[in-house]
Motif scaffolding. Sequence first.
Motif, short mmCIF file in Angstrom:
data_model
loop_
_atom_site.label_atom_id
_atom_site.label_comp_id
_atom_site.label_asym_id
_atom_site.label_seq_id
_atom_site.Cartn_x
_atom_site.Cartn_y
_atom_site.Cartn_z
N ASP A 1 0.84 -1.19 0.00
CA ASP A 1 0.00 0.00 0.00
C ASP A 1 0.88 1.24 0.00
O ASP A 1 1.68 1.45 0.91
N ASP B 1 -8.70 -5.14 0.64
CA ASP B 1 -7.92 -4.13 -0.06
C ASP B 1 -8.80 -3.40 -1.07
O ASP B 1 -9.56 -4.02 -1.82
N ARG C 1 -3.70 -3.28 10.34
CA ARG C 1 -3.39 -3.48 8.93
C ARG C 1 -3.05 -4.95 8.65
O ARG C 1 -2.33 -5.59 9.44
#
Length: 299
Positions: free
Chosen positions: A2, A269, A298
């Motif tokens: 990310d 995601d 996360r």
Amino acid sequence: MDIISRAEWGARAPRSRSTTDWSSRTEYVVHYSEGPTDQSVRSIQAFHMDTRGWADIGYNFLVDVHGRIYEGRGWLVVGAHAPDHNTSGIGVCMIGQDGDATPAAKNAIRRLYDEAGRRAGRSLRKLGHRDVYATSCPGDQLYAWVRAGMPADTDQEDDMPDYVSVGTTGTQDLPPSTWVTVDWGKEYADAAHHHWDKGGSSLIVGPARYSLSCDVRIEGLAPGTEIQARAIERAEESGAVEGGPIAEYLASSGATFLHYALPAASVGDGSRVRFQVIHYGAGTAKITSGTAKAFAWRT
């Protein structure tokens, strides 16, 4: 992996840019900002453009002590981080000073290095800024790690969640038989940028595991009116919505207070968590105030 885009962190447009190709990329140069760990990427860009007169932020990427990665000039735009090594080298800066390099920051730098090698089709030389220029950058701690080969740090504590705390700023209409997404216009805490970078309705950005609680005040409903609330996960690209557990309530005399709690859930995601309410009475009610808090891990 990310990467927080330039649009997401609010980058200014570059004055000019020149690009290279992967055949010219042979080095990976690690820097530090030599500023506080809460220094914003926008302030670094402003310093580079307004004080140093550069066309843009000097680095190709930046990472913070929480392991978040920010797009600077990007993979194939020539940087301004190391004289004579801006075309050959990808410049990556840790936001912080000597001694601030956390396991999360080092692991983010290493992930970027591995991705650069994958894109280039070969290994790049691992360098500290001081290897190519007369400087103390990137500090003794980070430089020693670079010289050791940038090993992945297995001591990273990834059980600490991100914290989000937000509130409403005004009233919202709540028409009958219509799911309404609550707009969280006030941000109290969101260091990991789950909320601010995509607008006021988003609470958590995936991929993550999370827990969530929301409290809202509704006015204008007859006592006994049926109300429901739910968390949803909305895919940003397709707009597809996946609804979470629904909680049911009955309107009180006067203002009605809703408390919604989701102890454990996960979001994929590219999706974001939002909170919605609906009522099945007559006429349009009002959401007059509200707060929400969330913890996110996360994944």
